[in-house]
Scaffold this active site. Sequence first.
Site, PDB file in Angstrom:
ATOM      1  N   CYS A 175      64.603 -24.332  14.328  1.00 52.99           N
ATOM      2  CA  CYS A 175      63.160 -24.166  14.180  1.00 52.99           C
ATOM      3  C   CYS A 175      62.730 -22.710  14.236  1.00 52.99           C
ATOM      4  O   CYS A 175      61.564 -22.405  14.045  1.00 52.99           O
ATOM      5  CB  CYS A 175      62.446 -24.954  15.262  1.00 52.99           C
ATOM      6  N   SER A 233      80.049  -4.131  21.000  1.00 50.80           N
ATOM      7  CA  SER A 233      78.822  -3.492  20.526  1.00 50.80           C
ATOM      8  C   SER A 233      78.066  -2.917  21.712  1.00 50.80           C
ATOM      9  O   SER A 233      77.775  -3.638  22.673  1.00 50.80           O
ATOM     10  CB  SER A 233      77.957  -4.512  19.780  1.00 50.80           C
ATOM     11  N   ALA A 234      77.704  -1.641  21.644  1.00 49.20           N
ATOM     12  CA  ALA A 234      77.151  -0.938  22.803  1.00 49.20           C
ATOM     13  C   ALA A 234      75.802  -1.468  23.246  1.00 49.20           C
ATOM     14  O   ALA A 234      75.490  -1.470  24.443  1.00 49.20           O
ATOM     15  CB  ALA A 234      77.050   0.557  22.493  1.00 49.20           C
ATOM     16  N   GLN A 275      79.861  -9.817  24.117  1.00 48.69           N
ATOM     17  CA  GLN A 275      79.023 -10.314  25.199  1.00 48.69           C
ATOM     18  C   GLN A 275      79.609 -10.081  26.586  1.00 48.69           C
ATOM     19  O   GLN A 275      78.871 -10.104  27.570  1.00 48.69           O
ATOM     20  CB  GLN A 275      78.755 -11.814  25.005  1.00 48.69           C
ATOM     21  N   GLY A 315      78.656  -3.424  16.016  1.00 50.04           N
ATOM     22  CA  GLY A 315      79.643  -4.439  16.332  1.00 50.04           C
ATOM     23  C   GLY A 315      79.960  -5.319  15.142  1.00 50.04           C
ATOM     24  O   GLY A 315      81.103  -5.745  14.951  1.00 50.04           O
ATOM     25  N   THR A 316      78.948  -5.590  14.323  1.00 52.48           N
ATOM     26  CA  THR A 316      79.174  -6.379  13.111  1.00 52.48           C
ATOM     27  C   THR A 316      80.130  -5.661  12.167  1.00 52.48           C
ATOM     28  O   THR A 316      81.050  -6.263  11.607  1.00 52.48           O
ATOM     29  CB  THR A 316      77.833  -6.651  12.403  1.00 52.48           C
TER      30      THR A 316
END
Length: 463
Positions: free
Chosen positions: A320, A194-195, A177, A69-70
């Site tokens: 954090c 993205s799968a 998403q 997906g990126t």
Amino acid sequence: MPYFDAASAAPLHPVARQALLAALDEGWADPARLYREGRRARLLLDAAREATAEEVGCRPDELVFTPSGTRALHDGIAGALAGRRRVGRHLVVSAVEHSAVLHSAAALETAGGSVTEVPVDRTGRVGPGAFAAALRPDTALAALQTANHEVGTEQPVAEVAEACRSAGVPLLVDAAQSLGWGPVPGGWSLLTASAHKWGGPAGVGLLAVRKGVRFAARGPADERESGRAPGFPDLPAIVAAAASLRAVRAEAAAEGARLRGLVERLRERVPALVPDVEVVGDPVRRLPHLLTFSCLYVDGETLLHALDREGFSVSSGSSCTSSTLRPSHVLQAMGVLSEGNVRVSLPLGTTAEEVEGFLEVLPRVVASVREHLGAPATAPAEAPAAAGEEELVVDSLGKRCPIPVIELAKVIGDVPVGGLVTVLSDDEAARLDIPAWCGMRDQEYVGERPAPPGVAYTVRRRI
């Protein structure tokens, strides 16, 4: 062990596993070859493309499969910007886009282009009017996610798409998403996904480019995937991705309603069971399976490790959990508490018993982390009798979240009502968390000023 991080990667769907194993036997050959093994592989690839395109809402010849997906986001943005370079080099994005979009935006700025980040409200939602106002005559592309990956807030894609259409600007929609939960609102020009977000195998991304959208693929030309995704395709993974997308879509209405009920249970009970918690994201217009909350006086990394030891896998957008000392850009854009941030994203099949088990464990774990960090009592100490402008300076330089906030909370009772406490901190999260603490404690946040090597944050005691 309950796995509550489906927003990062959903467990492999049973249908994906079955399709993957079958395709390993039938789809190993080169689909570009004309002999029977190649033709068989080509049939599988074409069928997967047609099934996926139907779920996406586009033509099969508008859709290509990418290695992730990126990669789809990077290639989609680069190709659309290159295709419209005569219009201009201006990109519009929301401030809460996935980091892949923001990395592409940074690359454009480095190359001499310009980027406008549209702010969001405290729920993480962009305003359609603000997005429309950011469009310019030289805007080559706009990008907007369907739903946020950290807090689950759904974006007004249809309204933004209409504004982009009126301005003649193509809109790239990141549907990573949301695609498994249902169709994407129409009006988009490019779409990515993205799968592994919906239960398919990792290593398969989608890039859809509508016919008529100017697009120039970057890099050397390749004969595969319309020249937009070079290299030999991972055909078994593509087949599994397509099969699982169709399967999860068939289950989405019923399973989404069931998981939404479990998340509502979490939204109601977490603040009731754990003091000093801020639940973030839109309470209504959100993904059905995702909840994010932040715990005051808690180190996010320690909290996640403690929950892991109790058998619960969750994630965080808190600074954090990162070696960069930077808060999540999503939480930063929303202006909400970043310390002790927990994202719970339920995979398909999560049971009510697992959610109740999490609710049973969470209060004890948070209390233990707070005790370990020396967090103060919930209420400040009784105020000195006289009011005044007395100022107390707390040096928290070199200390990470949530220590600067804890030290502020410990000393606020040492100054009279109207008195000031100034915290020196070089942790960027303090810029979010000290004002957030003031809001939760009904204290007045005065402001900040440079105090090299850090920043001075000043608070006035009100109660």
